[in-house]
Design a protein around this motif. Sequence first.
Motif, PDB file in Angstrom:
ATOM      1  N   LEU A 101      46.228 -39.329  85.472  1.00 54.97           N
ATOM      2  CA  LEU A 101      45.630 -37.992  85.485  1.00 54.97           C
ATOM      3  C   LEU A 101      46.736 -36.959  85.610  1.00 54.97           C
ATOM      4  O   LEU A 101      47.471 -36.926  86.589  1.00 54.97           O
ATOM      5  CB  LEU A 101      44.647 -37.867  86.644  1.00 54.97           C
ATOM      6  N   GLN A 102      46.847 -36.090  84.590  1.00 54.94           N
ATOM      7  CA  GLN A 102      47.892 -35.067  84.567  1.00 54.94           C
ATOM      8  C   GLN A 102      47.412 -33.739  85.124  1.00 54.94           C
ATOM      9  O   GLN A 102      48.147 -33.020  85.782  1.00 54.94           O
ATOM     10  CB  GLN A 102      48.364 -34.826  83.118  1.00 54.94           C
ATOM     11  N   ARG A 103      46.159 -33.413  84.807  1.00 53.03           N
ATOM     12  CA  ARG A 103      45.671 -32.077  85.150  1.00 53.03           C
ATOM     13  C   ARG A 103      44.156 -32.092  85.230  1.00 53.03           C
ATOM     14  O   ARG A 103      43.494 -32.853  84.516  1.00 53.03           O
ATOM     15  CB  ARG A 103      46.123 -31.073  84.077  1.00 53.03           C
ATOM     16  N   GLU A 104      43.607 -31.256  86.099  1.00 54.97           N
ATOM     17  CA  GLU A 104      42.159 -31.099  86.189  1.00 54.97           C
ATOM     18  C   GLU A 104      41.851 -29.606  86.223  1.00 54.97           C
ATOM     19  O   GLU A 104      42.389 -28.868  87.046  1.00 54.97           O
ATOM     20  CB  GLU A 104      41.616 -31.782  87.443  1.00 54.97           C
ATOM     21  N   ILE A 105      41.003 -29.174  85.298  1.00 51.30           N
ATOM     22  CA  ILE A 105      40.648 -27.760  85.176  1.00 51.30           C
ATOM     23  C   ILE A 105      39.204 -27.576  85.602  1.00 51.30           C
ATOM     24  O   ILE A 105      38.296 -28.208  85.050  1.00 51.30           O
ATOM     25  CB  ILE A 105      40.842 -27.273  83.721  1.00 51.30           C
ATOM     26  N   ALA A 106      38.984 -26.730  86.586  1.00 52.94           N
ATOM     27  CA  ALA A 106      37.631 -26.462  87.073  1.00 52.94           C
ATOM     28  C   ALA A 106      36.844 -25.688  86.028  1.00 52.94           C
ATOM     29  O   ALA A 106      37.354 -24.740  85.417  1.00 52.94           O
ATOM     30  CB  ALA A 106      37.688 -25.680  88.377  1.00 52.94           C
ATOM     31  N   MET A 107      35.610 -26.088  85.819  1.00 52.31           N
ATOM     32  CA  MET A 107      34.715 -25.419  84.881  1.00 52.31           C
ATOM     33  C   MET A 107      33.608 -24.692  85.642  1.00 52.31           C
ATOM     34  O   MET A 107      33.226 -25.114  86.739  1.00 52.31           O
ATOM     35  CB  MET A 107      34.108 -26.443  83.916  1.00 52.31           C
ATOM     36  N   PRO A 108      33.055 -23.625  85.064  1.00 49.13           N
ATOM     37  CA  PRO A 108      32.020 -22.842  85.749  1.00 49.13           C
ATOM     38  C   PRO A 108      30.617 -23.412  85.579  1.00 49.13           C
ATOM     39  O   PRO A 108      29.636 -22.762  85.948  1.00 49.13           O
ATOM     40  CB  PRO A 108      32.142 -21.466  85.086  1.00 49.13           C
ATOM     41  N   VAL A 109      30.515 -24.606  85.002  1.00 47.70           N
ATOM     42  CA  VAL A 109      29.217 -25.255  84.791  1.00 47.70           C
ATOM     43  C   VAL A 109      29.288 -26.693  85.286  1.00 47.70           C
ATOM     44  O   VAL A 109      30.350 -27.312  85.294  1.00 47.70           O
ATOM     45  CB  VAL A 109      28.801 -25.234  83.300  1.00 47.70           C
ATOM     46  N   THR A 110      28.131 -27.227  85.684  1.00 49.88           N
ATOM     47  CA  THR A 110      28.084 -28.582  86.220  1.00 49.88           C
ATOM     48  C   THR A 110      28.273 -29.641  85.146  1.00 49.88           C
ATOM     49  O   THR A 110      28.864 -30.692  85.383  1.00 49.88           O
ATOM     50  CB  THR A 110      26.728 -28.821  86.921  1.00 49.88           C
ATOM     51  N   GLN A 111      27.748 -29.348  83.934  1.00 52.07           N
ATOM     52  CA  GLN A 111      27.712 -30.365  82.891  1.00 52.07           C
ATOM     53  C   GLN A 111      28.496 -29.964  81.643  1.00 52.07           C
ATOM     54  O   GLN A 111      27.914 -29.777  80.565  1.00 52.07           O
ATOM     55  CB  GLN A 111      26.248 -30.681  82.537  1.00 52.07           C
ATOM     56  N   PRO A 112      29.842 -29.839  81.744  1.00 51.68           N
ATOM     57  CA  PRO A 112      30.615 -29.700  80.513  1.00 51.68           C
ATOM     58  C   PRO A 112      30.478 -30.990  79.714  1.00 51.68           C
ATOM     59  O   PRO A 112      30.379 -32.072  80.297  1.00 51.68           O
ATOM     60  CB  PRO A 112      32.048 -29.492  81.017  1.00 51.68           C
ATOM     61  N   SER A 113      30.437 -30.866  78.380  1.00 55.41           N
ATOM     62  CA  SER A 113      30.080 -32.045  77.591  1.00 55.41           C
ATOM     63  C   SER A 113      31.138 -32.521  76.607  1.00 55.41           C
ATOM     64  O   SER A 113      31.316 -33.729  76.437  1.00 55.41           O
ATOM     65  CB  SER A 113      28.761 -31.800  76.841  1.00 55.41           C
ATOM     66  N   CYS A 114      31.839 -31.610  75.941  1.00 54.99           N
ATOM     67  CA  CYS A 114      32.799 -32.074  74.932  1.00 54.99           C
ATOM     68  C   CYS A 114      33.810 -30.982  74.607  1.00 54.99           C
ATOM     69  O   CYS A 114      33.438 -29.819  74.442  1.00 54.99           O
ATOM     70  CB  CYS A 114      32.064 -32.498  73.663  1.00 54.99           C
ATOM     71  N   PRO A 115      35.102 -31.335  74.493  1.00 55.70           N
ATOM     72  CA  PRO A 115      36.128 -30.374  74.106  1.00 55.70           C
ATOM     73  C   PRO A 115      36.484 -30.468  72.628  1.00 55.70           C
ATOM     74  O   PRO A 115      36.202 -31.472  71.968  1.00 55.70           O
ATOM     75  CB  PRO A 115      37.320 -30.798  74.964  1.00 55.70           C
ATOM     76  N   ALA A 116      37.119 -29.410  72.121  1.00 58.96           N
ATOM     77  CA  ALA A 116      37.678 -29.416  70.762  1.00 58.96           C
ATOM     78  C   ALA A 116      38.854 -28.451  70.739  1.00 58.96           C
ATOM     79  O   ALA A 116      38.829 -27.417  71.417  1.00 58.96           O
ATOM     80  CB  ALA A 116      36.634 -28.995  69.734  1.00 58.96           C
ATOM     81  N   PHE A 117      39.870 -28.773  69.943  1.00 58.47           N
ATOM     82  CA  PHE A 117      40.992 -27.860  69.751  1.00 58.47           C
ATOM     83  C   PHE A 117      40.584 -26.781  68.757  1.00 58.47           C
ATOM     84  O   PHE A 117      39.943 -27.075  67.740  1.00 58.47           O
ATOM     85  CB  PHE A 117      42.212 -28.613  69.214  1.00 58.47           C
ATOM     86  N   VAL A 118      40.978 -25.550  69.042  1.00 56.97           N
ATOM     87  CA  VAL A 118      40.614 -24.438  68.168  1.00 56.97           C
ATOM     88  C   VAL A 118      41.800 -23.494  67.994  1.00 56.97           C
ATOM     89  O   VAL A 118      42.793 -23.584  68.715  1.00 56.97           O
ATOM     90  CB  VAL A 118      39.412 -23.639  68.723  1.00 56.97           C
ATOM     91  N   GLY A 119      41.648 -22.570  67.038  1.00 62.46           N
ATOM     92  CA  GLY A 119      42.679 -21.583  66.761  1.00 62.46           C
ATOM     93  C   GLY A 119      43.543 -22.002  65.593  1.00 62.46           C
ATOM     94  O   GLY A 119      43.620 -23.177  65.237  1.00 62.46           O
ATOM     95  N   ARG A 120      44.206 -21.019  64.990  1.00 66.16           N
ATOM     96  CA  ARG A 120      45.022 -21.286  63.799  1.00 66.16           C
ATOM     97  C   ARG A 120      46.124 -22.302  64.060  1.00 66.16           C
ATOM     98  O   ARG A 120      46.588 -22.992  63.145  1.00 66.16           O
ATOM     99  CB  ARG A 120      45.637 -19.977  63.299  1.00 66.16           C
ATOM    100  N   LYS A 121      46.561 -22.417  65.316  1.00 65.79           N
ATOM    101  CA  LYS A 121      47.585 -23.396  65.672  1.00 65.79           C
ATOM    102  C   LYS A 121      47.001 -24.571  66.453  1.00 65.79           C
ATOM    103  O   LYS A 121      47.748 -25.462  66.876  1.00 65.79           O
ATOM    104  CB  LYS A 121      48.684 -22.718  66.499  1.00 65.79           C
ATOM    105  N   GLY A 122      45.689 -24.575  66.667  1.00 67.05           N
ATOM    106  CA  GLY A 122      45.064 -25.650  67.434  1.00 67.05           C
ATOM    107  C   GLY A 122      45.556 -25.698  68.868  1.00 67.05           C
ATOM    108  O   GLY A 122      45.605 -26.773  69.480  1.00 67.05           O
ATOM    109  N   ASP A 123      45.922 -24.543  69.422  1.00 66.80           N
ATOM    110  CA  ASP A 123      46.596 -24.520  70.715  1.00 66.80           C
ATOM    111  C   ASP A 123      45.706 -24.069  71.874  1.00 66.80           C
ATOM    112  O   ASP A 123      46.199 -23.745  72.957  1.00 66.80           O
ATOM    113  CB  ASP A 123      47.839 -23.622  70.642  1.00 66.80           C
ATOM    114  N   ARG A 124      44.391 -24.056  71.646  1.00 72.44           N
ATOM    115  CA  ARG A 124      43.449 -23.748  72.730  1.00 72.44           C
ATOM    116  C   ARG A 124      42.315 -24.770  72.687  1.00 72.44           C
ATOM    117  O   ARG A 124      42.157 -25.507  71.717  1.00 72.44           O
ATOM    118  CB  ARG A 124      42.895 -22.327  72.587  1.00 72.44           C
ATOM    119  N   LEU A 125      41.521 -24.793  73.744  1.00 74.54           N
ATOM    120  CA  LEU A 125      40.387 -25.714  73.845  1.00 74.54           C
ATOM    121  C   LEU A 125      39.085 -24.947  73.972  1.00 74.54           C
ATOM    122  O   LEU A 125      39.018 -23.939  74.680  1.00 74.54           O
ATOM    123  CB  LEU A 125      40.516 -26.607  75.085  1.00 74.54           C
TER     124      LEU A 125
END
Length: 293
Positions: A228-252
């Motif tokens: 485990l490298q990192r844990e990011i707190a989310m403002p919702v109980t049930q986050p479901s799926c991530p995806a890379f976005v942006g012209r450089k794919g540098d955000r989630l």
Amino acid sequence: MMSEIVSVFSDHVCQLGEGPSYDPGTDALFWFDIVNGHMLEKGLSGGAVKIHELGQMASAVAIIDDNRQLIATETGLHVRDVTTGKLTLHTAIEADNPLTRSNDSRVHPCGAFWTGTMGKDEEKGAGAIYWFFKGELRRLFSDITVSNSICFSEDGTIAYYTDTATGLLMRVTCDPATGLPTGEPKVFVDHRSSKGHVDGSVVDRDGVLWNAVWGGKAVKAYSPDGTLQREIAMPVTQPSCPAFVGRKGDRLTVTSAWKGKDEKQRKLDPQAGMTFLLDIPVNGRFEPRVLIA
């Protein structure tokens, strides 16, 4: 309360938000409200959310070419005409089983498509994970309760997946030319003693796996060895799926859901079902195009 790095990308509330996928050609994110049969679309630069009525439960989208998408639904893989929205069944998957639907899916670097199914009421062992490539369909894993976390290393030699009900995130070696498993699955992360459940995942160019923790209010990042490298707190109980976005794919982006919550629980989780943008530096990459023939 929202953290500095997490913002609302779309306040359209999904009962079961899932399957985000970014199209770099149009700079738009597509995602699903599975149980309501909706595919959502919104440009990264802003604007209103477009709601595409699919007429059946659906959970994942892949790009075939500039004019066509492949949609995973409760009856199989459908080709969608981007201009007209028309769906044409290409390959049936469990179409004769009204108890199951599609769930987590992703494109392997070679253009193969791994797609999972599950029981609509999470019936034990009712689902499976399939491999689809150039018109051929094979079942890879059976007795899956909730198929999730399908994703691949950039070179195509490693696949990840989970049956969320087990609490075990699995890793299996693959043939980079076909996307077929070449070895036996092994445990990558044992999440059974941690809060929440392993849901959707994506792998960046550095081999880091980013996982949405359903019920855990978090997105976790694991190094290629499972640390485990990192844990990011989310403002919702049930986050479901991530995806890379942006012209450089540098955000989630991360989808979420309110499914399973009663009125009181929803008041305590007011942003449940919204879709979020994480402004953290990620070395992301775009989904390959899927080869259907």
